[in-house]
Scaffold this motif. Structure first.
Motif, mmCIF file in Angstrom:
data_model
loop_
_atom_site.group_PDB
_atom_site.id
_atom_site.type_symbol
_atom_site.label_atom_id
_atom_site.label_comp_id
_atom_site.label_asym_id
_atom_site.label_seq_id
_atom_site.Cartn_x
_atom_site.Cartn_y
_atom_site.Cartn_z
ATOM 1 N N ILE A 1 3.687 -11.664 -14.392
ATOM 2 C CA ILE A 1 5.113 -12.123 -14.515
ATOM 3 C C ILE A 1 6.421 -11.810 -14.066
ATOM 4 C CG2 ILE A 1 6.712 -14.528 -14.579
ATOM 5 C CD1 ILE A 1 3.872 -16.163 -15.437
ATOM 6 N N LEU A 2 6.141 -10.992 -15.485
ATOM 7 C CA LEU A 2 7.609 -10.084 -16.131
ATOM 8 C C LEU A 2 7.791 -9.290 -15.086
ATOM 9 C CD1 LEU A 2 9.774 -9.391 -18.379
ATOM 10 C CD2 LEU A 2 8.011 -8.065 -19.144
ATOM 11 N N VAL A 3 6.489 -8.281 -14.173
ATOM 12 C CA VAL A 3 6.853 -7.245 -12.958
ATOM 13 C C VAL A 3 8.013 -8.254 -11.896
ATOM 14 C CG1 VAL A 3 5.626 -6.362 -11.654
ATOM 15 C CG2 VAL A 3 5.105 -6.292 -14.295
ATOM 16 N N ILE A 4 7.045 -9.277 -11.726
ATOM 17 C CA ILE A 4 7.031 -9.995 -10.860
ATOM 18 C C ILE A 4 8.852 -10.169 -10.573
ATOM 19 C CG2 ILE A 4 7.477 -11.834 -8.971
ATOM 20 C CD1 ILE A 4 3.843 -11.970 -9.638
ATOM 21 N N ALA A 5 8.974 -10.448 -11.267
ATOM 22 C CA ALA A 5 10.826 -11.141 -12.121
ATOM 23 C C ALA A 5 11.761 -10.260 -12.012
ATOM 24 C CB ALA A 5 10.958 -12.150 -13.760
ATOM 25 N N CYS A 6 11.200 -9.265 -12.748
ATOM 26 C CA CYS A 6 11.803 -7.893 -12.907
ATOM 27 C C CYS A 6 12.364 -6.946 -11.525
ATOM 28 C CB CYS A 6 11.262 -6.867 -14.555
ATOM 29 S SG CYS A 6 11.728 -7.421 -15.909
ATOM 30 N N THR A 7 11.067 -7.123 -10.444
ATOM 31 C CA THR A 7 10.843 -5.975 -9.286
ATOM 32 C C THR A 7 11.575 -7.425 -8.582
ATOM 33 O OG1 THR A 7 8.552 -5.388 -9.825
ATOM 34 C CG2 THR A 7 9.926 -5.032 -7.470
ATOM 35 N N ALA A 8 12.100 -8.638 -8.910
ATOM 36 C CA ALA A 8 12.446 -9.166 -8.042
ATOM 37 C C ALA A 8 14.389 -9.042 -8.398
ATOM 38 C CB ALA A 8 12.728 -11.189 -7.774
ATOM 39 N N GLN A 9 14.198 -9.284 -9.021
ATOM 40 C CA GLN A 9 15.672 -8.767 -9.640
ATOM 41 C C GLN A 9 16.122 -7.846 -8.944
ATOM 42 O OE1 GLN A 9 17.640 -11.210 -10.928
ATOM 43 N NE2 GLN A 9 19.643 -9.716 -11.540
ATOM 44 N N PRO B 1 8.170 -4.578 3.035
ATOM 45 C CA PRO B 1 6.982 -4.638 2.377
ATOM 46 C C PRO B 1 7.967 -4.709 1.105
ATOM 47 C CG PRO B 1 7.994 -1.884 2.810
ATOM 48 C CD PRO B 1 9.190 -3.197 3.408
ATOM 49 N N LEU B 2 8.308 -4.504 0.415
ATOM 50 C CA LEU B 2 8.801 -4.963 -1.059
ATOM 51 C C LEU B 2 8.646 -6.641 -1.166
ATOM 52 C CD1 LEU B 2 8.856 -3.726 -4.056
ATOM 53 C CD2 LEU B 2 10.845 -3.766 -3.920
ATOM 54 N N GLY B 3 9.504 -7.350 -0.271
ATOM 55 C CA GLY B 3 9.289 -8.703 -0.448
ATOM 56 C C GLY B 3 8.291 -9.417 -0.204
ATOM 57 N N THR B 4 8.157 -9.480 1.236
ATOM 58 C CA THR B 4 6.204 -9.354 0.977
ATOM 59 C C THR B 4 5.251 -9.289 0.662
ATOM 60 O OG1 THR B 4 6.701 -9.271 3.487
ATOM 61 C CG2 THR B 4 5.020 -9.589 3.132
ATOM 62 N N ALA B 5 4.881 -7.948 -0.180
ATOM 63 C CA ALA B 5 4.433 -7.756 -1.188
ATOM 64 C C ALA B 5 4.709 -9.053 -3.108
ATOM 65 C CB ALA B 5 4.239 -6.699 -2.916
ATOM 66 N N LEU B 6 5.640 -9.197 -3.281
ATOM 67 C CA LEU B 6 6.086 -9.804 -4.033
ATOM 68 C C LEU B 6 6.293 -11.377 -3.904
ATOM 69 C CD1 LEU B 6 9.778 -8.587 -5.709
ATOM 70 C CD2 LEU B 6 7.356 -8.425 -6.449
ATOM 71 N N PHE B 7 6.144 -11.987 -2.277
ATOM 72 C CA PHE B 7 5.845 -13.101 -2.499
ATOM 73 C C PHE B 7 4.839 -13.355 -2.223
ATOM 74 C CE2 PHE B 7 5.140 -16.962 0.498
ATOM 75 C CZ PHE B 7 6.620 -17.149 0.263
ATOM 76 N N ALA B 8 3.772 -12.420 -2.216
ATOM 77 C CA ALA B 8 2.147 -12.270 -1.832
ATOM 78 C C ALA B 8 2.501 -12.509 -4.321
ATOM 79 C CB ALA B 8 1.379 -11.456 -1.618
ATOM 80 N N ALA B 9 2.500 -11.797 -4.401
ATOM 81 C CA ALA B 9 2.244 -11.834 -5.443
ATOM 82 C C ALA B 9 2.211 -12.928 -6.645
ATOM 83 C CB ALA B 9 2.568 -10.446 -6.724
ATOM 84 N N ALA B 10 4.174 -13.620 -6.151
ATOM 85 C CA ALA B 10 4.252 -14.704 -7.460
ATOM 86 C C ALA B 10 3.519 -16.097 -6.136
ATOM 87 C CB ALA B 10 5.736 -15.101 -5.973
ATOM 88 N N LEU B 11 2.985 -15.935 -5.042
ATOM 89 C CA LEU B 11 1.880 -17.024 -5.052
ATOM 90 C C LEU B 11 0.446 -17.502 -5.599
ATOM 91 C CD1 LEU B 11 1.949 -17.209 -0.683
ATOM 92 C CD2 LEU B 11 3.201 -19.190 -2.296
ATOM 93 N N LEU B 12 0.381 -15.815 -6.317
ATOM 94 C CA LEU B 12 -0.761 -15.809 -7.035
ATOM 95 C C LEU B 12 -1.033 -16.010 -8.575
ATOM 96 C CD1 LEU B 12 -2.441 -12.288 -5.103
ATOM 97 C CD2 LEU B 12 -3.830 -15.358 -4.856
#
Length: 500
Positions: A25-33, A187-198
């Motif tokens: 979750i931290l990786v997802i949040a920081c990458t999005a920021q 591609p980065l946003g698409t990968a993050l979206f999939a990771a956030a769903l999971l």
């Protein structure tokens, strides 16, 4: 000894998560920021290529930057409150989807007007996404030291993304073309979206359920007043880059912004469920921390902008070379953030903020002495590292001070306030310093390069005043080492409990 994974309130009751799950979750949040902040600076070094490709005027070129700032700053408070009312996961996904789709539209833009419009939508997506990233961290990491480490990572991402944007923008512009400064988000946003769903939990926001008093409704009059007020205020500020502060449309925009924000305060004092409870704004620590964040943001945004122009317009560097020379700043920010993460529980936010803003002030004073034939290592790199190290040292403490003692149900709102202070401060800083540089350059009687250099020197001197002011404001914050506060946020031990 590892702590017990924090509980998550879901529709079925409390549950627990493994530390590895929290790390994801931290990786997802920081990458999005990182994506959101990156797009403030990644465009700067690509602007000359965009101008040539799309036939933009100087004003149109500047609005590629301004449109993003306008959409971002105007909706941050609303985006932050949405994370509290509908849940961080839904808000995160909505903001990420909007941001990614707008990035694709920016890369495909066939004309300047289309690009500027897509940048505004991209800013709106960022305004929804950015507060949700900090809300995810605050609701995921409830143990104080774990939260401090997580917020340290989040803060270093904010500070480092500005420097990284120049590096990445220079590389992409040189080898792939300017459109890839936007396409890289897809591609980065698409990968993050999939990771956030999971990986991002879909628990309900804290507070009463429907049928038990119902969830709080969105304060639409307040939301409309603060969004339009902030938009008008930021529009007036950034318009000063191409018009004088006394021009009619600048004055009208600033006046409208002040009137609408005044109306917002009146609305918030009347409604039962305000968008921003006024009692929250009366908290001394929160108010001071946001003031410091505004000063930090004004200096940080202006630094990337002005140094990019100095290196390219005066020293004659290419976009690629300019980007690569920002790498020492990236490393200095990371070093400063890691140091503050280690020290904050011993010292509290105040000493680190004063030290960080003080070091940055010395760096800006040094930068104010730039010359036409300056040597990069001694005239630019050394003071630049001081500036960025100081910003890195201050980023976590100012965020920790702003969020100290905040209940989980207010995490999104406070996240929005912190981001708004940084963004509005950044817009104001760039507008003021660009105006100072422009007026100095026009009044200079020497050759063009000397006139430009004199303008940048005076602008850096003003940036030193911003950081010095932030250091003085930091002295008024509570002192002492941090301890767990309500909701697990670090607070200064000796500070009295503030009434809300």
């Amino acid at each position: 000894m590892a702590s017990t994974p924090p509980a998550l309130h879901t529709e079925d009751g409390p549950s627990t998560r493994r530390p590895a799950w929290n790390a994801m979750i931290l990786v997802i949040a920081c990458t999005a920021q990182f994506m959101v902040v990156l797009d403030v600076s990644i465009v700067n070094v690509a602007l000359p290529d965009m101008k040539a490709s799309l036939g933009l005027s100087p004003a149109g070129q500047q609005w590629i930057v301004n449109a993003y700032t306008l959409g971002f700053a105007g909706l941050l408070l609303l985006g932050g409150r949405a994370a509290d009312l509908v849940g961080a996961r839904r808000t995160f996904l909505a903001g990420l989807a909007t941001f990614t789709a707008a990035s694709l539209a920016c890369g495909l833009a066939a004309g300047g007007a289309t690009l500027i419009a897509a940048r505004a939508v991209q800013g709106i997506g960022g305004a929804i996404l950015a507060p949700a990233t900090l809300t995810l961290i605050m609701t995921t990491f409830t143990e104080p030291r774990a939260r401090t480490r997580a917020m340290g990572a989040w803060g270093s991402v904010i500070a480092g993304a500005g420097a990284a944007g120049a590096v990445i923008g220079g590389l992409l512009t040189a080898y792939a073309g300017w459109r890839w400064v936007f396409f890289v988000n897809v591609p980065l946003g698409t990968a993050l979206f999939a990771a956030a769903l999971l990986h991002v939990p879909g628990g309900r926001p804290p507070g009463p359920r429907a049928g038990q008093g119902g969830p709080p409704r969105l304060d639409l009059p307040g939301a409309l007043a603060v969004t339009t007020g902030l938009t008008a205020l930021v529009y007036g500020i950034i318009s000063t880059e191409t018009a004088s502060w006394t021009s009619p449309h600048v004055g009208a925009a600033l006046a409208a912004g002040v009137l609408l924000l005044t109306a917002f305060v009146v609305v918030e004092s009347k409604v039962a469920a305000p968008l921003v409870p006024l009692a929250l704004l009366r908290r001394r620590t929160l108010a001071l921390a946001n003031l410091v964040m505004a000063g930090l943001g004004s200096a940080m945004f202006a630094m990337w902008f002005l140094l990019s122009l100095y290196l390219q317009q005066v020293l004659g560097y290419s976009a690629l070379k300019t980007g690569l020379w920002f790498l020492p700043g990236c490393l200095a920010i990371i070093l400063g953030t890691r140091l503050s993460t280690r020290l904050i529980h011993r010292t509290g936010p105040r000493p680190l903020l004063v030290a960080g803003m003080g070091v940055s002030t010395l760096g800006f004073l040094w930068l104010s002495r730039v010359t036409v034939g300056g040597v990069f290592t001694t005239d630019v790199a050394a003071p630049f590292v001081l500036c960025t190290f100081g910003l890195g040292l201050a980023m976590l403490p100012v965020t920790a001070a702003a969020t100290a003692g905040i209940a989980p149900r207010e995490a999104g709102l406070v996240s929005g306030l912190v981001n708004t202070s940084r963004q509005v401060g950044g817009a104001l800083g760039v507008a003021i310093l660009a105006t100072v540089a422009s007026h100095t350059t026009r009044a200079h009687a020497g050759p063009a390069a000397q006139a430009l250099t004199a303008g940048y020197g005076n602008a850096f001197l003003c940036a030193a005043l911003f950081t010095a002011g932030a250091a003085l404001a930091s002295l008024l914050l509570p002192g002492g080492p941090t301890e767990p506060g309500p909701g697990g946020a670090p607070v200064a031990a000796p500070a009295p409990v503030e009434k809300q």
